[in-house]
Design a protein around this motif. Sequence first.
Motif, PDB file in Angstrom:
ATOM      1  N   GLY A  40       0.812  -1.211   0.000  1.00 49.33           N
ATOM      2  CA  GLY A  40       0.000   0.000   0.000  1.00 49.33           C
ATOM      3  C   GLY A  40       0.843   1.257   0.000  1.00 49.33           C
ATOM      4  N   PRO A  46      -4.808   6.163  -0.339  1.00 51.77           N
ATOM      5  CA  PRO A  46      -5.023   5.045   0.580  1.00 51.77           C
ATOM      6  C   PRO A  46      -5.656   3.826  -0.084  1.00 51.77           C
ATOM      7  N   THR A  47      -5.068   2.657   0.200  1.00 45.80           N
ATOM      8  CA  THR A  47      -5.611   1.363  -0.215  1.00 45.80           C
ATOM      9  C   THR A  47      -5.277   0.362   0.892  1.00 45.80           C
ATOM     10  N   SER A  48      -5.689  -0.877   0.693  1.00 45.89           N
ATOM     11  CA  SER A  48      -5.258  -1.973   1.567  1.00 45.89           C
ATOM     12  C   SER A  48      -4.229  -2.838   0.852  1.00 45.89           C
ATOM     13  N   VAL A  77      -9.954   0.404   1.051  1.00 42.38           N
ATOM     14  CA  VAL A  77      -9.920   0.639   2.492  1.00 42.38           C
ATOM     15  C   VAL A  77     -11.232   0.177   3.110  1.00 42.38           C
ATOM     16  N   ASP A  78     -12.332   0.522   2.460  1.00 38.62           N
ATOM     17  CA  ASP A  78     -13.662   0.098   2.897  1.00 38.62           C
ATOM     18  C   ASP A  78     -13.881  -1.349   2.473  1.00 38.62           C
ATOM     19  N   GLU A 162     -16.433   4.855  -1.705  1.00 39.42           N
ATOM     20  CA  GLU A 162     -15.068   4.633  -2.186  1.00 39.42           C
ATOM     21  C   GLU A 162     -15.061   4.239  -3.657  1.00 39.42           C
ATOM     22  N   LYS A 174      -4.035   5.108  -8.169  1.00 44.88           N
ATOM     23  CA  LYS A 174      -3.741   3.806  -7.567  1.00 44.88           C
ATOM     24  C   LYS A 174      -3.278   2.808  -8.623  1.00 44.88           C
TER      25      LYS A 174
END
Length: 539
Positions: A40, A46-48, A77-78, A162, A174
Amino acid sequence: MRAGRTTTIGLVLAVAMSVPATGAADPPRCEDLREVAVPGRVMGLPTSGGEVLDARTVAASGPIGEHCRVTGAIHPVDPSAPDIVFELALPSEWNHRALMFGGGGYNGTVPAVEGTLPFGPPGDAGPLASGFATFASDSGHQAAPDHEPTPSLDGSFGVNDEALRNFAGDALKKTRDAAMYLLRQHYRVKPDRSYFAGGSTGGREGLAVAQRWPGDFDGVISAYPAWNAASLDLFFGHMARALAAPEAFLDERDQALLYDSVVRACDGLDGATDGVISDAVGCDFDPKVLRCESGDGEGCLTPAQIEAARAISSPLEFGYPVASGETGYPGFPVLSGANMNAGVLGFGTTAPAEPMPTDAAYGAQFWDQWVRHFVTRDPDFGSLGLDPTRPGPWRERISELTALQDVNEVDLRPFARRGGKLLLVHGTADQLVSHRSTIDYYQRMMSAMGAEAVEDFSRLYLVPGADHANANAAFAAGWDSLGALQRWVEGGHAPHDEVVTDVNPDARQRTRPLCEFPTWPRYDGTGSVDEAGSFSCVD
């Protein structure tokens, strides 16, 4: 590159494009990427993190050489949001360049990484065949494959915040960062140059990367860009309601009558009677001349149909402020040569209704999805009941969406200072994204940055007769935009005397000068009307 125009820089580029990758001690193995995770931390939003789902070697086939095909996923993320699915093609004979493809409509599928560019030249095999590493994503959601009439009209993802942000632009950053990470893992070096190319939604995405991440790409091709996406959605609602009014819909016969009447009235304004209206501004055809004297007769239009045509070809003012600062949409030039007899892409073959028919106009269906999934988030909401100029309780939500979806920053000096170059190209007969809107964006850039500064890094080309994605065009545009962009970015040679080819199967490969805005091609009065040399760009 066209015959007879080979230059030193062209030879240098040709040699460079054939040079294999260097910098690795051993030849890279495609299968090694299967073990690679995408942290990430390497992505600018933001990401997972992400992962490679598959990596396999694809044998050479036709003009496309052997390459490593990677499929990956970027996790949200969600946890309730969908992944961003992407693909990356890494040619064995790499030219040290990368290109990202933009999407279309509501996205939801990964564009073909072995594909060609919007308005690409005749016979072009695409960037991958030329040695580019290419990549693209579904923008952060997976459309239902059986969505009628096309998956690109599935807007159901809009209920998730998201996923909506990813579609509006976040997925671009991303995807780019994940693809670059995997590219460096494979080749052991980063690309010398990176490019972006897209049309419609992909054209908006091209402007988004230049505005938001000016250091990520060296050059952008933005074709028929839906840059003010939420404002366009509001116009689609205006159009849908106009066509749904009693006795207002123009069936295929009426559409053909209006289109043919415009062509007869305006085709010769450029000096050539060839089915292409080059002087779109000078064409002031008024549909009232087709008014039926009584009732609905053959070869005429009813007052309600004339009113609908005028509504669609006129600017729309919202009448209330929205967060993006947009105040309206300029309307479509359907009375100056737009091909309305194009089925769903034009006025459709059925009037908008509740529920929305799958053969209604694409724009009406786009509005329907936007209202039900983006605005109200009620899948049973009747979209024709929402007036885009008087949205009532939905006004605040619509304003929020304009801030998210209207990609309207016009000061591109950060992109230009880094050496970035921008090519804008749009057909004047576009049924889905008005070329007037692209002119508006370009003129705003000129006001914000100054004409000289804009000229240093950008060009706008309008193609008379070209429509949306060459769907049913009087002149289907074909141009080597990537070659022109490379020569500018890598050799400092700005586009000059560019030529566009009609790639329609029966067009005899006729050509026109690709005129820089605000000029348009006028026939000189001598020579073949099929040859660009018989036309001059006039203002």
